[in-house]
Motif scaffolding. Structure first.
Motif, PDB file in Angstrom:
ATOM      1  N   GLY A   7       0.898  -1.031  -0.044  1.00  0.00           N
ATOM      2  CA  GLY A   7       0.192  -0.108  -0.071  1.00  0.00           C
ATOM      3  C   GLY A   7       1.125   1.270   0.093  1.00  0.00           C
ATOM      4  N   LEU A   8       1.326   1.693  -1.245  1.00  0.00           N
ATOM      5  CA  LEU A   8       2.131   2.560  -1.387  1.00  0.00           C
ATOM      6  C   LEU A   8       1.724   3.879  -2.024  1.00  0.00           C
ATOM      7  CD1 LEU A   8       5.041   0.259  -2.696  1.00  0.00           C
ATOM      8  CD2 LEU A   8       5.237   1.428  -0.404  1.00  0.00           C
ATOM      9  N   GLY A   9       0.443   4.466  -1.169  1.00  0.00           N
ATOM     10  CA  GLY A   9      -0.153   5.613  -1.670  1.00  0.00           C
ATOM     11  C   GLY A   9       0.378   6.913  -1.200  1.00  0.00           C
ATOM     12  N   GLY A  12       1.486   5.620   2.407  1.00  0.00           N
ATOM     13  CA  GLY A  12       2.657   4.505   2.454  1.00  0.00           C
ATOM     14  C   GLY A  12       3.690   4.747   1.624  1.00  0.00           C
ATOM     15  N   SER A  86      -2.786   1.559   8.636  1.00  0.00           N
ATOM     16  CA  SER A  86      -4.283   2.118   8.104  1.00  0.00           C
ATOM     17  C   SER A  86      -5.074   2.282   9.034  1.00  0.00           C
ATOM     18  CB  SER A  86      -4.809   0.943   7.025  1.00  0.00           C
ATOM     19  OG  SER A  86      -4.053   0.114   6.662  1.00  0.00           O
ATOM     20  N   VAL A 112      -2.211   6.234  12.186  1.00  0.00           N
ATOM     21  CA  VAL A 112      -1.155   7.309  12.424  1.00  0.00           C
ATOM     22  C   VAL A 112      -1.994   8.785  12.409  1.00  0.00           C
ATOM     23  CG1 VAL A 112       0.430   6.059  11.189  1.00  0.00           C
ATOM     24  CG2 VAL A 112      -0.987   7.759   9.909  1.00  0.00           C
ATOM     25  N   LYS A 162      -7.491   5.961  17.967  1.00  0.00           N
ATOM     26  CA  LYS A 162      -7.666   6.887  16.924  1.00  0.00           C
ATOM     27  C   LYS A 162      -8.982   7.575  16.663  1.00  0.00           C
ATOM     28  CE  LYS A 162      -6.851   8.145  12.261  1.00  0.00           C
ATOM     29  NZ  LYS A 162      -5.785   9.108  11.693  1.00  0.00           N
ATOM     30  N   LYS A 237     -14.644   9.464   7.059  1.00  0.00           N
ATOM     31  CA  LYS A 237     -14.337   7.917   7.096  1.00  0.00           C
ATOM     32  C   LYS A 237     -14.211   7.686   8.734  1.00  0.00           C
ATOM     33  CE  LYS A 237     -10.693   4.705   6.448  1.00  0.00           C
ATOM     34  NZ  LYS A 237      -9.294   4.321   5.870  1.00  0.00           N
TER      35      LYS A 237
HETATM   36  P1  NAD Z   1      -4.145   6.113  -0.662  1.00  0.00           P
HETATM   37  O1  NAD Z   1      -5.342   5.873  -1.385  1.00  0.00           O
HETATM   38  O2  NAD Z   1      -3.321   7.263  -1.224  1.00  0.00           O
HETATM   39  O3  NAD Z   1      -3.306   4.880  -0.751  1.00  0.00           O
HETATM   40  C1  NAD Z   1      -3.830   3.331  -0.419  1.00  0.00           C
HETATM   41  C2  NAD Z   1      -3.015   2.434  -1.245  1.00  0.00           C
HETATM   42  O4  NAD Z   1      -3.240   1.217  -1.256  1.00  0.00           O
HETATM   43  C3  NAD Z   1      -3.295   3.062  -2.797  1.00  0.00           C
HETATM   44  O5  NAD Z   1      -2.096   3.206  -3.545  1.00  0.00           O
HETATM   45  C4  NAD Z   1      -3.829   1.696  -3.556  1.00  0.00           C
HETATM   46  O6  NAD Z   1      -3.513   1.437  -4.833  1.00  0.00           O
HETATM   47  C5  NAD Z   1      -3.398   0.756  -2.497  1.00  0.00           C
HETATM   48  N1  NAD Z   1      -3.922  -0.608  -2.487  1.00  0.00           N
HETATM   49  C6  NAD Z   1      -5.321  -0.845  -2.358  1.00  0.00           C
HETATM   50  N2  NAD Z   1      -5.566  -2.048  -2.269  1.00  0.00           N
HETATM   51  C7  NAD Z   1      -4.539  -2.671  -2.288  1.00  0.00           C
HETATM   52  C8  NAD Z   1      -4.278  -3.987  -2.331  1.00  0.00           C
HETATM   53  N3  NAD Z   1      -5.064  -5.185  -2.446  1.00  0.00           N
HETATM   54  N4  NAD Z   1      -2.842  -4.395  -2.505  1.00  0.00           N
HETATM   55  C9  NAD Z   1      -1.761  -3.451  -2.623  1.00  0.00           C
HETATM   56  N5  NAD Z   1      -2.236  -2.143  -2.623  1.00  0.00           N
HETATM   57  C10 NAD Z   1      -3.454  -1.682  -2.413  1.00  0.00           C
HETATM   58  O7  NAD Z   1      -4.525   6.469   0.904  1.00  0.00           O
HETATM   59  P2  NAD Z   1      -3.612   6.973   1.816  1.00  0.00           P
HETATM   60  O8  NAD Z   1      -4.072   8.428   1.991  1.00  0.00           O
HETATM   61  O9  NAD Z   1      -2.122   6.661   1.720  1.00  0.00           O
HETATM   62  O10 NAD Z   1      -4.301   6.542   3.164  1.00  0.00           O
HETATM   63  C11 NAD Z   1      -3.963   5.322   3.703  1.00  0.00           C
HETATM   64  C12 NAD Z   1      -4.430   4.677   4.956  1.00  0.00           C
HETATM   65  O11 NAD Z   1      -3.901   5.898   5.749  1.00  0.00           O
HETATM   66  C13 NAD Z   1      -5.978   4.962   4.880  1.00  0.00           C
HETATM   67  O12 NAD Z   1      -6.323   4.130   5.788  1.00  0.00           O
HETATM   68  C14 NAD Z   1      -6.272   6.178   5.616  1.00  0.00           C
HETATM   69  O13 NAD Z   1      -7.503   6.204   6.118  1.00  0.00           O
HETATM   70  C15 NAD Z   1      -5.102   6.629   6.421  1.00  0.00           C
HETATM   71  N6  NAD Z   1      -4.664   7.984   6.697  1.00  0.00           N
HETATM   72  C16 NAD Z   1      -4.670   8.657   5.758  1.00  0.00           C
HETATM   73  C17 NAD Z   1      -4.281   9.892   6.033  1.00  0.00           C
HETATM   74  C18 NAD Z   1      -4.054  11.223   5.092  1.00  0.00           C
HETATM   75  O14 NAD Z   1      -3.852  12.319   5.459  1.00  0.00           O
HETATM   76  N7  NAD Z   1      -4.070  10.769   3.703  1.00  0.00           N
HETATM   77  C19 NAD Z   1      -3.999  10.363   7.521  1.00  0.00           C
HETATM   78  C20 NAD Z   1      -4.144   9.612   8.615  1.00  0.00           C
HETATM   79  C21 NAD Z   1      -4.648   8.048   8.175  1.00  0.00           C
END
Ligand code: NAD
Length: 290
Positions: A7-9, A12, A86, A112, A162, A237
């Protein structure tokens, strides 16, 4: 350490990059075609997890986490740790931990706070549930990715901390915004309102550190046209997860439920999607009681 990162979004990606920069051997996988500096990409989640000391997941929701856990747990070495960062429902966190522990692994839920800026800067706060041994093993990684890791108790307690925190945040942000809108209508200057409330019993993080009124208080997303920051849809969410947890634990959370409903309306039927969660203030200031 040998680390698998799935999960390198938005979050990540930079977290994995920081681990690689700190000298860890990071193998990553994401469904999307991504490239992260210093991270070797694998062809599947199992490929990234195989042989790792710690497997980190940073995924959108509990359903996806459960599916990924089912894929990686069977290929992980005994004694390795599955570390989910997550934000997911408490029930999924506990179910995944139970499966991992039954397979001889350590398991931690470590959601986080700190957002994308904290992920990039290595300044996240981790709220951690799970066993002592697993926490001790993951500690050096928390130190690279963040500035603080609080061990909150057994599996699921990180997620519990959280969502309770963010339920308070959602409720106080709405209260702060509706009070500002009321103050406007009563002819009270916003700066005067801030000066009083921020040093009186109505103060909160929403008022003092993240004031939703532009040009008042410290620099915050309101000063940048309400660009997130912490997006309203992410607050929604978390409020939904809080409501789900309250239902499953039979807890009475009327204000948490009201905050969820208001953010749902804001994000889904109004213009809140993509805006910072403090954009509730311009929402209220345009409205009357009708
Ligand atoms: P994001 O959508 O940018 O990243 C999620 C990644 O997971 C995507 O790159 C997606 O392609 C990948 N993914 C989905 N299904 C998959 C699978 N089966 N195998 C491999 N990869 C897969 O989301 P984000 O903003 O990085 O958030 C990630 C988590 O962190 C969430 O649970 C979110 O609630 C939490 N979070 C986000 C923030 C924020 O500010 N963005 C803050 C705190 C917590």
């Amino acid at each position: 350490m040998k680390i698998g990162f799935i999960g390198l979004g938005n979050m990540g990606g930079p977290m994995a990059a920081n681990l690689a920069k700190a000298g860890h051997e990071v193998t990553g996988f994401d469904m999307a075609d991504v490239n992260i500096e210093g991270v070797t990409m694998a062809a599947s989640g199992a490929g990234a997890a195989k042989g790792a000391d710690v497997v980190i997941t940073m995924l959108p929701n509990g359903q996806i986490l459960r599916a990924v856990a089912d894929e990686v747990i069977p290929v992980m070495n005994a004694g390795a740790v599955l570390l989910d960062c997550s934000t997911v429902d408490v029930d999924s966190a506990r179910a995944v931990a139970e499966k991992a522990e039954a397979a001889g692994l350590g398991a931690l839920d470590a959601p986080v706070s700190g957002g994308v800026g904290g992920a990039a800067g290595g300044t996240l706060t981790f709220m951690v549930g799970g066993g002592e041994d697993a926490f001790a093993k993951a500690k050096p990684l928390f130190e690279v990715m963040g500035q603080k890791a609080v061990h909150c108790g057994p599996a699921g307690n990180g997620q519990a901390a959280k969502i309770c925190n963010n339920m308070i945040l959602g409720v106080t942000m709405i209260a702060t915004c509706e009070a500002f809108a009321l103050a406007d209508k009563l002819g009270l200057d916003r700066q005067a309102m801030f000066d009083v409330v921020s040093t009186s019993s109505g103060y909160s993080w929403s008022m003092n550190a993240y004031c939703p009124a532009p040009g008042v208080g410290p620099q915050s997303p309101s000063d940048n046209d309400y660009k997130p920051g912490f997006a309203a849809e992410l607050m929604l969410k978390d409020l939904r997860l809080a409501a789900q947890a309250a239902e499953s634990a039979d807890a009475d959370t009327p204000l948490g439920t009201a905050a969820r409903d208001l953010y749902a309306q804001f994000v889904e039927s109004e213009d809140g999607n993509g805006k910072d969660f403090s954009a509730m203030l311009p929402r209220f200031e345009k409205r009357g009681r009708g």
